[in-house]
Design a protein around this motif. Structure first.
Motif, PDB file in Angstrom:
ATOM      1  N   ARG A  70       0.877  -1.173   0.000  1.00  0.00           N
ATOM      2  CA  ARG A  70       0.000   0.000   0.000  1.00  0.00           C
ATOM      3  C   ARG A  70       0.912   1.220   0.000  1.00  0.00           C
ATOM      4  O   ARG A  70       1.747   1.388   0.883  1.00  0.00           O
ATOM      5  CB  ARG A  70      -0.918   0.027   1.214  1.00  0.00           C
ATOM      6  CG  ARG A  70      -1.867   1.224   1.199  1.00  0.00           C
ATOM      7  CD  ARG A  70      -2.874   1.197   2.317  1.00  0.00           C
ATOM      8  NE  ARG A  70      -3.670  -0.025   2.340  1.00  0.00           N
ATOM      9  CZ  ARG A  70      -4.732  -0.265   1.558  1.00  0.00           C
ATOM     10  NH1 ARG A  70      -5.107   0.630   0.677  1.00  0.00           N
ATOM     11  NH2 ARG A  70      -5.403  -1.395   1.669  1.00  0.00           N
ATOM     12  N   LEU A  71       0.739   2.069  -1.019  1.00  0.00           N
ATOM     13  CA  LEU A  71       1.567   3.254  -1.155  1.00  0.00           C
ATOM     14  C   LEU A  71       0.993   4.408  -0.334  1.00  0.00           C
ATOM     15  O   LEU A  71      -0.152   4.354   0.131  1.00  0.00           O
ATOM     16  CB  LEU A  71       1.671   3.639  -2.633  1.00  0.00           C
ATOM     17  CG  LEU A  71       2.237   2.513  -3.528  1.00  0.00           C
ATOM     18  CD1 LEU A  71       2.192   2.912  -4.980  1.00  0.00           C
ATOM     19  CD2 LEU A  71       3.650   2.151  -3.104  1.00  0.00           C
ATOM     20  N   ALA A  72       1.773   5.445  -0.164  1.00  0.00           N
ATOM     21  CA  ALA A  72       1.377   6.588   0.663  1.00  0.00           C
ATOM     22  C   ALA A  72       0.070   7.221   0.192  1.00  0.00           C
ATOM     23  O   ALA A  72      -0.704   7.726   1.011  1.00  0.00           O
ATOM     24  CB  ALA A  72       2.493   7.625   0.685  1.00  0.00           C
ATOM     25  N   ASP A  73      -0.206   7.174  -1.123  1.00  0.00           N
ATOM     26  CA  ASP A  73      -1.446   7.772  -1.645  1.00  0.00           C
ATOM     27  C   ASP A  73      -2.644   6.831  -1.533  1.00  0.00           C
ATOM     28  O   ASP A  73      -3.739   7.151  -1.989  1.00  0.00           O
ATOM     29  CB  ASP A  73      -1.264   8.245  -3.082  1.00  0.00           C
ATOM     30  CG  ASP A  73      -1.053   7.107  -4.071  1.00  0.00           C
ATOM     31  OD1 ASP A  73      -1.085   5.922  -3.669  1.00  0.00           O
ATOM     32  OD2 ASP A  73      -0.858   7.394  -5.267  1.00  0.00           O
ATOM     33  N   GLY A  74      -2.438   5.653  -0.938  1.00  0.00           N
ATOM     34  CA  GLY A  74      -3.522   4.705  -0.728  1.00  0.00           C
ATOM     35  C   GLY A  74      -3.676   3.659  -1.808  1.00  0.00           C
ATOM     36  O   GLY A  74      -4.408   2.691  -1.634  1.00  0.00           O
ATOM     37  N   THR A  75      -2.997   3.817  -2.931  1.00  0.00           N
ATOM     38  CA  THR A  75      -3.079   2.803  -3.981  1.00  0.00           C
ATOM     39  C   THR A  75      -2.272   1.577  -3.568  1.00  0.00           C
ATOM     40  O   THR A  75      -1.443   1.635  -2.661  1.00  0.00           O
ATOM     41  CB  THR A  75      -2.582   3.337  -5.337  1.00  0.00           C
ATOM     42  OG1 THR A  75      -1.227   3.756  -5.199  1.00  0.00           O
ATOM     43  CG2 THR A  75      -3.436   4.484  -5.834  1.00  0.00           C
ATOM     44  N   VAL A  76      -2.522   0.479  -4.256  1.00  0.00           N
ATOM     45  CA  VAL A  76      -1.893  -0.789  -3.908  1.00  0.00           C
ATOM     46  C   VAL A  76      -1.224  -1.379  -5.137  1.00  0.00           C
ATOM     47  O   VAL A  76      -1.783  -1.344  -6.236  1.00  0.00           O
ATOM     48  CB  VAL A  76      -2.943  -1.783  -3.351  1.00  0.00           C
ATOM     49  CG1 VAL A  76      -2.323  -3.134  -3.053  1.00  0.00           C
ATOM     50  CG2 VAL A  76      -3.605  -1.206  -2.103  1.00  0.00           C
ATOM     51  N   THR A  77      -0.022  -1.921  -4.955  1.00  0.00           N
ATOM     52  CA  THR A  77       0.641  -2.679  -6.012  1.00  0.00           C
ATOM     53  C   THR A  77       0.397  -4.163  -5.743  1.00  0.00           C
ATOM     54  O   THR A  77       0.240  -4.566  -4.595  1.00  0.00           O
ATOM     55  CB  THR A  77       2.162  -2.417  -6.028  1.00  0.00           C
ATOM     56  OG1 THR A  77       2.756  -3.019  -4.888  1.00  0.00           O
ATOM     57  CG2 THR A  77       2.470  -0.925  -6.065  1.00  0.00           C
ATOM     58  N   VAL A  78       0.376  -4.958  -6.798  1.00  0.00           N
ATOM     59  CA  VAL A  78       0.161  -6.399  -6.665  1.00  0.00           C
ATOM     60  C   VAL A  78       1.112  -7.113  -7.617  1.00  0.00           C
ATOM     61  O   VAL A  78       1.206  -6.750  -8.791  1.00  0.00           O
ATOM     62  CB  VAL A  78      -1.298  -6.786  -7.000  1.00  0.00           C
ATOM     63  CG1 VAL A  78      -1.502  -8.282  -6.864  1.00  0.00           C
ATOM     64  CG2 VAL A  78      -2.272  -6.025  -6.119  1.00  0.00           C
ATOM     65  N   GLU A  79       1.810  -8.120  -7.073  1.00  0.00           N
ATOM     66  CA  GLU A  79       2.779  -8.861  -7.867  1.00  0.00           C
ATOM     67  C   GLU A  79       2.692 -10.351  -7.538  1.00  0.00           C
ATOM     68  O   GLU A  79       2.316 -10.721  -6.436  1.00  0.00           O
ATOM     69  CB  GLU A  79       4.219  -8.397  -7.563  1.00  0.00           C
ATOM     70  CG  GLU A  79       4.466  -6.911  -7.682  1.00  0.00           C
ATOM     71  CD  GLU A  79       4.095  -6.127  -6.422  1.00  0.00           C
ATOM     72  OE1 GLU A  79       3.839  -4.914  -6.554  1.00  0.00           O
ATOM     73  OE2 GLU A  79       4.045  -6.713  -5.328  1.00  0.00           O
ATOM     74  N   ILE A  80       3.077 -11.164  -8.512  1.00  0.00           N
ATOM     75  CA  ILE A  80       3.213 -12.601  -8.289  1.00  0.00           C
ATOM     76  C   ILE A  80       4.688 -12.944  -8.460  1.00  0.00           C
ATOM     77  O   ILE A  80       5.292 -12.619  -9.494  1.00  0.00           O
ATOM     78  CB  ILE A  80       2.344 -13.424  -9.256  1.00  0.00           C
ATOM     79  CG1 ILE A  80       0.871 -13.095  -9.034  1.00  0.00           C
ATOM     80  CG2 ILE A  80       2.613 -14.928  -9.064  1.00  0.00           C
ATOM     81  CD1 ILE A  80      -0.064 -13.714 -10.040  1.00  0.00           C
ATOM     82  N   ALA A  81       5.244 -13.566  -7.437  1.00  0.00           N
ATOM     83  CA  ALA A  81       6.641 -13.980  -7.459  1.00  0.00           C
ATOM     84  C   ALA A  81       6.713 -15.502  -7.581  1.00  0.00           C
ATOM     85  O   ALA A  81       5.795 -16.213  -7.171  1.00  0.00           O
ATOM     86  CB  ALA A  81       7.351 -13.517  -6.188  1.00  0.00           C
ATOM     87  N   HIS A  82       7.815 -15.966  -8.144  1.00  0.00           N
ATOM     88  CA  HIS A  82       8.033 -17.401  -8.349  1.00  0.00           C
ATOM     89  C   HIS A  82       9.387 -17.774  -7.756  1.00  0.00           C
ATOM     90  O   HIS A  82      10.395 -17.132  -8.052  1.00  0.00           O
ATOM     91  CB  HIS A  82       8.010 -17.698  -9.856  1.00  0.00           C
ATOM     92  CG  HIS A  82       8.221 -19.126 -10.185  1.00  0.00           C
ATOM     93  ND1 HIS A  82       9.217 -19.543 -11.038  1.00  0.00           N
ATOM     94  CD2 HIS A  82       7.568 -20.250  -9.795  1.00  0.00           C
ATOM     95  CE1 HIS A  82       9.164 -20.866 -11.165  1.00  0.00           C
ATOM     96  NE2 HIS A  82       8.178 -21.307 -10.406  1.00  0.00           N
ATOM     97  N   ARG A  83       9.387 -18.830  -6.920  1.00  0.00           N
ATOM     98  CA  ARG A  83      10.642 -19.315  -6.339  1.00  0.00           C
ATOM     99  C   ARG A  83      11.429 -20.031  -7.428  1.00  0.00           C
ATOM    100  O   ARG A  83      10.921 -20.915  -8.121  1.00  0.00           O
ATOM    101  CB  ARG A  83      10.369 -20.273  -5.184  1.00  0.00           C
ATOM    102  CG  ARG A  83      11.641 -20.671  -4.440  1.00  0.00           C
ATOM    103  CD  ARG A  83      11.438 -21.737  -3.368  1.00  0.00           C
ATOM    104  NE  ARG A  83      10.101 -21.873  -2.870  1.00  0.00           N
ATOM    105  CZ  ARG A  83       9.707 -21.535  -1.634  1.00  0.00           C
ATOM    106  NH1 ARG A  83      10.562 -21.009  -0.795  1.00  0.00           N
ATOM    107  NH2 ARG A  83       8.458 -21.733  -1.261  1.00  0.00           N
TER     108      ARG A  83
END
Length: 120
Positions: free
Chosen positions: A90-103
């Motif tokens: 959650r960024l300071a402006d309230g927006t959200v980033t979303v990511e998928i990581a792979h081991r």
């Protein structure tokens, strides 16, 4: 600055966002792209996707010269299921980033899909 020395691999999916921000602040587009699998996809805004590490590097190369400086947000705990992890911030402006990581086979983590909120 020796960028190679500052490119530690992500041993935990939670490392990826922090590494991305520090590399962006250092102007290291190559190091930013190194946090993604070779065939990863990055949403670059406007309905466009950067497909593959080369395209992601090119996008970040432009961003580090003209874009806003990234800042660390409130990183949410990763949700891990086997070799996949959902990361978000959650960024300071309230927006959200979303990511998928792979081991990876060596136990390190790379992003395969990234939908950030910060775009030029």
């Amino acid at each position: 600055m020796n960028d190679e020395a500052n490119r530690r691999p992500a041993r935990d999916p939670q490392d990826l966002a922090r590494f991305l921000v520090s590399r962006q602040q250092a102007g290291d587009a190559e190091g930013m792209a190194a946090l993604y699998e070779p065939d990863a996809i990055l949403d670059i805004g406007g309905g466009q996707l950067a497909s593959g590490r080369d395209a992601i590097r090119d996008f970040y190369a432009r961003l580090v010269t003209v874009g806003p400086e990234f800042e660390l947000g409130d990183q949410r705990p990763a949700i891990v299921n086997g070799d996949l992890a959902l990361t978000s911030t959650r960024l300071a402006d309230g927006t959200v980033t979303v990511e998928i990581a792979h081991r990876q086979g060596d136990g390190t983590w790379l992003w395969v899909i990234d939908q950030p909120s910060i775009v030029p």
